[in-house]
Design a protein around this motif. Sequence first.
Motif, mmCIF file in Angstrom:
data_model
loop_
_atom_site.group_PDB
_atom_site.id
_atom_site.type_symbol
_atom_site.label_atom_id
_atom_site.label_comp_id
_atom_site.label_asym_id
_atom_site.label_seq_id
_atom_site.Cartn_x
_atom_site.Cartn_y
_atom_site.Cartn_z
ATOM 1 N N GLU A 12 1.075 -0.768 0.077
ATOM 2 C CA GLU A 12 0.455 -0.043 0.280
ATOM 3 C C GLU A 12 0.859 1.006 -0.067
ATOM 4 O OE1 GLU A 12 -3.416 2.175 2.605
ATOM 5 O OE2 GLU A 12 -3.079 0.024 3.260
ATOM 6 N N ARG A 13 2.204 0.798 0.169
ATOM 7 C CA ARG A 13 2.676 1.950 0.787
ATOM 8 C C ARG A 13 2.785 2.567 -0.955
ATOM 9 N NH1 ARG A 13 8.804 1.582 3.332
ATOM 10 N NH2 ARG A 13 9.043 0.136 1.695
ATOM 11 N N GLU A 14 3.777 1.569 -1.604
ATOM 12 C CA GLU A 14 3.669 1.413 -2.707
ATOM 13 C C GLU A 14 4.331 0.455 -3.512
ATOM 14 O OE1 GLU A 14 8.444 3.152 -3.179
ATOM 15 O OE2 GLU A 14 8.988 1.483 -1.270
ATOM 16 N N SER A 15 4.302 -0.059 -4.706
ATOM 17 C CA SER A 15 4.212 -0.718 -5.518
ATOM 18 C C SER A 15 5.516 -1.196 -5.218
ATOM 19 C CB SER A 15 3.977 -0.351 -7.003
ATOM 20 O OG SER A 15 4.556 -0.383 -7.154
ATOM 21 N N SER A 16 5.851 -2.475 -5.797
ATOM 22 C CA SER A 16 6.952 -3.137 -5.395
ATOM 23 C C SER A 16 7.481 -4.851 -5.992
ATOM 24 C CB SER A 16 7.322 -3.688 -3.364
ATOM 25 O OG SER A 16 7.475 -2.178 -3.353
ATOM 26 N N HIS A 17 8.735 -4.991 -5.782
ATOM 27 C CA HIS A 17 9.105 -6.219 -6.681
ATOM 28 C C HIS A 17 9.387 -7.237 -5.453
ATOM 29 C CE1 HIS A 17 11.586 -3.481 -9.230
ATOM 30 N NE2 HIS A 17 10.633 -4.317 -10.483
ATOM 31 N N GLY A 18 9.170 -8.443 -5.413
ATOM 32 C CA GLY A 18 9.635 -9.401 -4.233
ATOM 33 C C GLY A 18 10.394 -9.056 -3.853
ATOM 34 N N ALA A 48 -2.659 -12.397 -5.041
ATOM 35 C CA ALA A 48 -2.513 -12.447 -6.442
ATOM 36 C C ALA A 48 -3.903 -13.085 -6.786
ATOM 37 C CB ALA A 48 -2.499 -12.827 -7.249
ATOM 38 N N ARG A 49 -4.346 -14.096 -6.563
ATOM 39 C CA ARG A 49 -4.902 -15.273 -6.458
ATOM 40 C C ARG A 49 -6.177 -15.049 -6.266
ATOM 41 N NH1 ARG A 49 -4.398 -20.495 -3.294
ATOM 42 N NH2 ARG A 49 -5.231 -18.452 -1.631
ATOM 43 N N ASP A 50 -6.587 -14.056 -4.752
ATOM 44 C CA ASP A 50 -7.542 -14.118 -4.039
ATOM 45 C C ASP A 50 -7.844 -12.198 -4.104
ATOM 46 O OD1 ASP A 50 -7.220 -16.476 -2.828
ATOM 47 O OD2 ASP A 50 -6.033 -15.145 -0.937
ATOM 48 N N GLY A 51 -7.510 -11.410 -5.383
ATOM 49 C CA GLY A 51 -7.616 -10.253 -6.230
ATOM 50 C C GLY A 51 -6.650 -9.010 -5.079
ATOM 51 N N LYS A 52 -6.171 -9.458 -3.725
ATOM 52 C CA LYS A 52 -5.884 -8.350 -3.033
ATOM 53 C C LYS A 52 -4.227 -7.619 -4.286
ATOM 54 C CE LYS A 52 -7.902 -11.184 0.275
ATOM 55 N NZ LYS A 52 -7.437 -11.807 1.375
ATOM 56 N N VAL A 53 -3.581 -7.838 -4.858
ATOM 57 C CA VAL A 53 -2.565 -7.737 -5.586
ATOM 58 C C VAL A 53 -3.443 -8.364 -6.634
ATOM 59 C CG1 VAL A 53 -1.124 -7.645 -3.584
ATOM 60 C CG2 VAL A 53 -0.976 -9.201 -4.821
ATOM 61 N N GLN A 54 -1.902 -7.105 -7.703
ATOM 62 C CA GLN A 54 -2.023 -7.331 -8.509
ATOM 63 C C GLN A 54 -0.510 -7.493 -9.605
ATOM 64 O OE1 GLN A 54 -4.297 -4.347 -10.694
ATOM 65 N NE2 GLN A 54 -6.353 -5.563 -10.861
ATOM 66 N N VAL A 55 -0.023 -8.201 -10.157
ATOM 67 C CA VAL A 55 1.481 -8.089 -11.060
ATOM 68 C C VAL A 55 1.165 -7.006 -12.011
ATOM 69 C CG1 VAL A 55 2.745 -9.259 -12.392
ATOM 70 C CG2 VAL A 55 1.396 -10.482 -10.928
ATOM 71 N N ARG A 68 6.650 -6.446 -10.869
ATOM 72 C CA ARG A 68 6.466 -5.532 -9.645
ATOM 73 C C ARG A 68 4.733 -5.561 -9.094
ATOM 74 N NH1 ARG A 68 8.087 -1.128 -8.069
ATOM 75 N NH2 ARG A 68 9.904 -0.508 -9.009
ATOM 76 N N TYR A 69 4.694 -5.772 -8.058
ATOM 77 C CA TYR A 69 3.656 -6.091 -6.960
ATOM 78 C C TYR A 69 2.943 -4.734 -7.110
ATOM 79 C CZ TYR A 69 4.881 -11.142 -7.761
ATOM 80 O OH TYR A 69 5.599 -11.830 -7.936
ATOM 81 N N VAL A 70 1.596 -4.966 -7.335
ATOM 82 C CA VAL A 70 0.550 -3.364 -6.689
ATOM 83 C C VAL A 70 -1.079 -3.287 -6.271
ATOM 84 C CG1 VAL A 70 -0.804 -1.553 -8.105
ATOM 85 C CG2 VAL A 70 0.851 -2.246 -9.167
ATOM 86 N N ILE A 71 -0.878 -3.298 -4.844
ATOM 87 C CA ILE A 71 -2.335 -3.633 -4.416
ATOM 88 C C ILE A 71 -3.503 -2.851 -5.036
ATOM 89 C CG2 ILE A 71 -2.098 -1.606 -2.894
ATOM 90 C CD1 ILE A 71 -2.707 -3.238 -0.105
ATOM 91 N N THR A 72 -4.349 -4.025 -4.370
ATOM 92 C CA THR A 72 -5.878 -3.321 -5.690
ATOM 93 C C THR A 72 -6.868 -2.879 -3.720
ATOM 94 O OG1 THR A 72 -6.896 -5.378 -4.894
ATOM 95 C CG2 THR A 72 -5.742 -5.548 -7.014
ATOM 96 N N THR A 77 -8.459 -2.390 1.079
ATOM 97 C CA THR A 77 -9.939 -2.825 2.168
ATOM 98 C C THR A 77 -9.292 -3.435 3.653
ATOM 99 O OG1 THR A 77 -11.335 -1.814 0.799
ATOM 100 C CG2 THR A 77 -11.840 -3.216 2.390
ATOM 101 N N GLN A 78 -8.881 -4.606 2.871
ATOM 102 C CA GLN A 78 -7.899 -5.565 4.859
ATOM 103 C C GLN A 78 -7.111 -4.578 5.050
ATOM 104 O OE1 GLN A 78 -6.368 -9.883 2.510
ATOM 105 N NE2 GLN A 78 -7.317 -10.606 4.887
ATOM 106 N N VAL A 79 -6.206 -4.907 4.769
ATOM 107 C CA VAL A 79 -5.267 -3.412 5.714
ATOM 108 C C VAL A 79 -6.040 -2.716 6.682
ATOM 109 C CG1 VAL A 79 -3.441 -1.845 5.263
ATOM 110 C CG2 VAL A 79 -2.577 -3.946 3.906
ATOM 111 N N GLU A 80 -6.683 -1.844 5.951
ATOM 112 C CA GLU A 80 -7.625 -0.751 6.720
ATOM 113 C C GLU A 80 -8.439 -1.408 7.634
ATOM 114 O OE1 GLU A 80 -8.229 2.620 8.802
ATOM 115 O OE2 GLU A 80 -6.639 2.710 6.816
ATOM 116 N N THR A 81 -8.832 -2.469 7.186
ATOM 117 C CA THR A 81 -9.607 -3.454 8.387
ATOM 118 C C THR A 81 -8.404 -3.757 9.364
ATOM 119 O OG1 THR A 81 -11.166 -3.639 7.032
ATOM 120 C CG2 THR A 81 -11.291 -5.012 8.686
#
Length: 174
Positions: A12-18, A48-55, A68-72, A77-81
């Motif tokens: 969430e802070r920034e998209s990143s590589h693994g 990614a499978r669960d739709g929480k990040v995208q490549v 590079r992975y990007v949060i969806t 929402t999950q992090v905020e909760t």
Amino acid sequence: MTVPLALLGLLERESSHGYDLKRDYDTYFGRGKPLPAGQVYSTLGRLARDGKVQVGETEPGSGPDRKRYVITELGVTQVETWLTEPVAGEPHLQTVLFTKVVLALLLERDPRAYLDIQRAAHMERMRELTELRRTGSTIDSLLADHGVYHLEADLRWIDQTVARLAALTAEVRS
């Protein structure tokens, strides 16, 4: 702390590589227990499978292309909760310390020797953590504080157990 939520928070802070996520996780959360690289990538795959990040973008690297992975929004929402939910207290009613004391009594051994050894080990660890509090970063110091407070609670429990050992012995052996 769960690894998936920590990785989501870092994303969430920034998209990143693994690789960068592993480095950041180890820097902030991996004191004494770095995250295995394989766990980073398997966790990212599940997220990614669960739709929480995208490549996102794929960039060439010295080896395979770097993703590079990007949060969806679902991930955000999950992090905020998670960040707003209180953490359950950890009053474990079944601990290794307690189990060893009761087993010693059941086996008609004196648990005082074990308790003395455990007390000495806790005191040594407290000395190490106190040094870390004195010389470490703010992160190290706060983590050391947490460890010291837990050790202090264990030491109080050990003292209480020794004080009530006759009653516990009678109850366990009856």
